[in-house]
Write a protein that holds these residues in place. Structure first.
Motif, mmCIF file in Angstrom:
data_model
loop_
_atom_site.group_PDB
_atom_site.id
_atom_site.type_symbol
_atom_site.label_atom_id
_atom_site.label_comp_id
_atom_site.label_asym_id
_atom_site.label_seq_id
_atom_site.Cartn_x
_atom_site.Cartn_y
_atom_site.Cartn_z
ATOM 1 N N PRO A 192 28.377 58.309 9.498
ATOM 2 C CA PRO A 192 27.625 58.171 10.754
ATOM 3 C C PRO A 192 26.616 57.026 10.673
ATOM 4 C CG PRO A 192 26.843 60.047 9.501
ATOM 5 C CD PRO A 192 28.072 59.560 8.800
ATOM 6 N N GLY A 193 26.255 56.511 11.825
ATOM 7 C CA GLY A 193 25.276 55.433 11.891
ATOM 8 C C GLY A 193 25.102 54.977 13.321
ATOM 9 N N THR A 240 25.060 36.427 22.582
ATOM 10 C CA THR A 240 25.681 37.476 21.770
ATOM 11 C C THR A 240 25.423 37.229 20.289
ATOM 12 O OG1 THR A 240 27.434 37.517 23.432
ATOM 13 C CG2 THR A 240 27.797 38.798 21.433
ATOM 14 N N TYR A 241 25.498 35.986 19.882
ATOM 15 C CA TYR A 241 25.246 35.623 18.480
ATOM 16 C C TYR A 241 23.826 36.015 18.066
ATOM 17 C CZ TYR A 241 24.050 32.473 14.596
ATOM 18 O OH TYR A 241 23.597 31.953 13.406
ATOM 19 N N GLU A 242 22.853 35.606 18.861
ATOM 20 C CA GLU A 242 21.457 35.890 18.518
ATOM 21 C C GLU A 242 21.169 37.391 18.543
ATOM 22 O OE1 GLU A 242 19.235 33.594 21.299
ATOM 23 O OE2 GLU A 242 19.801 31.659 20.412
ATOM 24 N N ALA A 243 21.708 38.086 19.518
ATOM 25 C CA ALA A 243 21.479 39.526 19.623
ATOM 26 C C ALA A 243 22.146 40.275 18.471
ATOM 27 C CB ALA A 243 22.000 40.040 20.956
ATOM 28 N N THR A 244 23.309 39.827 18.043
ATOM 29 C CA THR A 244 23.990 40.482 16.925
ATOM 30 C C THR A 244 23.217 40.285 15.627
ATOM 31 O OG1 THR A 244 26.130 40.166 18.000
ATOM 32 C CG2 THR A 244 26.166 40.657 15.645
ATOM 33 N N LEU A 245 22.706 39.074 15.397
ATOM 34 C CA LEU A 245 21.870 38.836 14.212
ATOM 35 C C LEU A 245 20.659 39.764 14.219
ATOM 36 C CD1 LEU A 245 21.820 34.929 13.871
ATOM 37 C CD2 LEU A 245 23.084 36.585 12.466
ATOM 38 N N ARG A 250 17.621 44.587 12.286
ATOM 39 C CA ARG A 250 16.808 45.763 12.622
ATOM 40 C C ARG A 250 17.498 47.081 12.293
ATOM 41 N NH1 ARG A 250 15.767 46.917 17.509
ATOM 42 N NH2 ARG A 250 17.237 45.535 18.588
ATOM 43 N N HIS A 251 18.820 47.077 12.186
ATOM 44 C CA HIS A 251 19.555 48.323 11.968
ATOM 45 C C HIS A 251 20.529 48.161 10.795
ATOM 46 C CE1 HIS A 251 18.000 49.831 15.797
ATOM 47 N NE2 HIS A 251 18.371 48.681 16.342
#
Length: 346
Positions: A192-193, A240-245, A250-251
């Protein structure tokens, strides 16, 4: 029949078509009217035997069939998916012998309702029917209503908009698409995660449905996964690239990502940059050169692709039929079966 030894003649065409040589001559020279069905048989026969004047016969056939003008509004012209979409439309209409179809394909450069409205109005002045991939915004409803009042058919494609006004919707069942993405991720990930989902914007009805489907299946499997707040990427690579990084930073327990629309290239690039070996189950939308590479390398677990040949065939059929019958009558929904692309089949 072997015509290689000599040049096929009118008699050969007539024999192949099951008509007289005189009838073939009438078609070629236009001396008298010949029924459309007979002209089509002769054109097909001329093509089969390799008759040198088959182009003339085909031209006569085209001028004898009704003309219909179809307009198409797609999204970003630079994206591989929409380039392929436009090519498939051209291919589909070129193979129609029953109508002389004139196509006008436009591309929206943004998600602005004003731009979609302008494109609809422009095409409405010259087309019998319009197929459009547009945002679901109330400002488009009166535009579609005016077109309907003027006898112009509007069909929504991939993303449903102007419900109750447009003539029909053709595309995927987006709720099921979202559930399919969640099913793959929850079956692939064994611990899970956190899970993340990207949508193109707040006005894409199809993306909303995909998000709902995704979240509902994650709840149903109840295996300890948590779906983070939905991220809007405007269907662009860089966002999308910046948000994925940022997600990966953070997670640390991020286990899966679903990109419900465009912009998957950014997620793929970020995952490759951070992880030498794939650690996150990524499901993407459409099969392109980059998503294919990600599937082969293990950075994506599945691509959910729109079957463009089937989509364009059904779309042109509905537009042609509706343009001849008019805008009245019940609206419809036509769901296509998606193509589920897994690494092992590439």
């Amino acid at each position: 029949m072997d015509f290689m030894a000599r040049r096929p003649t009118i008699k050969d065409v007539a024999r192949e078509a099951g008509v007289s040589a005189t009838t073939v001559d009438r078609v070629i020279n236009g001396r008298t009217l010949v029924r459309e069905e007979t002209m089509r048989k002769i054109a097909e026969a001329a093509n089969r035997v390799g008759y040198h004047g088959k182009g003339i016969i085909q031209g006569k056939l085209k001028t004898s069939v009704p003309e219909v003008r179809l307009g198409f509004i797609l999204l970003k012209k630079s994206q591989e998916f929409y380039k392929n979409f436009a090519l498939q439309i051209e291919k589909e209409v070129s193979g129609r012998p029953d109508y002389r179809i004139i196509v006008d394909i436009r591309f929206s450069s943004s998600q602005s309702p004003d731009e979609f409205a302008q494109l609809l109005q422009d095409l409405g002045r010259r087309c019998h029917a319009i197929a459009c991939t547009a945002v679901n915004d109330k400002r488009l409803d009166p535009v579609v209503q005016r077109l309907r009042d003027e006898g112009v058919v509007v069909v929504s494609v991939l993303n449903d908009f102007a419900q109750g006004i447009r003539k029909g919707y053709i595309g995927l069942n987006n709720m099921k698409i979202g559930r399919t993405a969640a099913w793959m991720i929850t079956k692939t990930v064994h611990q899970p995660g956190k899970l993340a989902i990207f949508v193109g914007g707040n006005r894409w009805h199809g993306h909303d449905l995909r998000e709902v489907g995704f979240r509902s299946l994650v709840r149903e499997v109840d295996r300890g996964f948590t779906v983070l707040d939905t991220l809007v990427n405007l269907e662009t690579r860089q966002v999308t690239y910046e948000a994925t990084l940022d997600l990966l930073h953070r997670h640390p327990d991020l286990k899966g990502i679903y990109v419900a629309g465009g912009g998957m290239e950014g997620a793929i690039a970020a995952l490759r940059e951070v992880h030498d070996i794939p650690h996150v189950a990524l499901v993407v939308n459409e099969l392109t050169a980059e998503s294919r590479s990600a599937l082969i390398d293990g950075y994506a677990v599945m691509a959910i692709a729109t079957p463009l040949p089937e989509l364009c065939a059904a779309l042109v059929d509905q537009m042609v039929e509706s343009s001849s019958k008019g805008v009245e009558g019940a609206s419809s929904q036509y769901f296509l079966e998606p193509k589920l692309i897994l690494p092992e089949i590439l």
